[in-house]
Write an enzyme that holds these catalytic residues in place. Sequence first.
Site, short mmCIF file in Angstrom:
data_model
loop_
_atom_site.label_atom_id
_atom_site.label_comp_id
_atom_site.label_asym_id
_atom_site.label_seq_id
_atom_site.Cartn_x
_atom_site.Cartn_y
_atom_site.Cartn_z
N ASP A 142 0.86 -1.19 0.00
CA ASP A 142 0.00 0.00 0.00
C ASP A 142 0.90 1.24 0.00
O ASP A 142 1.77 1.37 0.86
CB ASP A 142 -0.90 -0.01 1.25
CG ASP A 142 -2.01 1.01 1.17
OD1 ASP A 142 -2.22 1.59 0.08
OD2 ASP A 142 -2.68 1.23 2.19
N HIS A 214 -9.40 -1.77 -7.78
CA HIS A 214 -9.23 -0.61 -6.89
C HIS A 214 -8.41 0.49 -7.58
O HIS A 214 -8.74 1.68 -7.44
CB HIS A 214 -8.57 -1.04 -5.58
CG HIS A 214 -8.37 0.09 -4.62
ND1 HIS A 214 -9.40 0.94 -4.25
CD2 HIS A 214 -7.27 0.54 -3.96
CE1 HIS A 214 -8.93 1.85 -3.41
NE2 HIS A 214 -7.64 1.64 -3.22
#
Length: 301
Positions: A142, A214
Amino acid sequence: MSNPQPGIFVEGSRSHFFLEYQLLDTVAPALLQQQVGAAIAALRQRDGRGVNIVWAFSADCWQRLDKPQPAGLKPFQPIGQGDKTAPASQRSIFVWVHGDSHSDNFDTALRVTGLLEGIARLELEVNGFVYKDSRDLTGFIDGTENPKEQGRQKVALIPDGEIGAGGSFVLSQQWQHQLKPFHALPEAEQEKVIGRTKADSIELDDEVMPEDSHVSRSDVKLDGVAQKLYRRSVPYGGVRDHGLYFLAFSCELERYDRILASMFGTTDDGVRDRITDFSTPLTGNYWFSPSRDELYSLVAD
Ligand code: HEM
């Protein structure tokens, strides 16, 4: 550019406390201003010495502190449809304590809470940590597309000349993961949910990138301008209950609305981010994190 709260940009802390306080209804503005100012002053010495403390306020609290409202500052509103809705839980004061020493962070978090006692109640406390090489608990890295070095301030801070210059608009959301069904997917399918490879975080080629990944839903452009954020999220929790405390800083609040609309299927194409099949936002708050100068202007002389 006016000086921001430095803790926003300190990266790599192993331990995080995210503290959300609700002002008590009965608090008079004079007491609020005096006690918040005293709390900021009391913690000033600790900030930056192994412990980083970042303060932020809701639109309502900032107004009650008698400060000018930056353009666009507002409370978080729910976004989405039915059970795929990002809920609002707007609270008043947000304090993010982070650093490598969990013990020092704990002491600081306890102290903040004590200093705010009598004017605000701690309503949410989330302890975050770094998982492996900065991965989300799904196993994906991330932060790959996060701006780097000088680019971080440009993305995160309100520009000079505007109300709130050197401050930042913040979004915080506690996302609870459903890891079992996610991990049950073959790795290639997991990569389609995120839009990047799992091992090395390489973006999928256009030909294979799903429109509901995403990356597809969060890489939003407006009139050719990429709606970049500076993200500081970290995982939280244990075996029973876990997820991501999403935290981001932006020079414009509307960027969050645009990205969330794209993720929650309320844009014209109606496509929803597939990540919402495996993770559920439980909270949602917009905050204003003032520059260092503006924060210390709350401290009485
Ligand atoms: C369960 C919640 C979430 C998880 C697990 C998650 C995880 C990730 C991962 C693994 C990436 C790819 C690597 C990277 O570039 O950092 C990413 C990218 C990104 N995410 Fe999230 N994210 C979540 C929620 C959100 C939310 C709520 C927003 C914004 C409101 C957001 C905004 C972004 C943006 C802007 C990117 C970069 C897109 C690009 O330009 O390629 N994410 N996220």
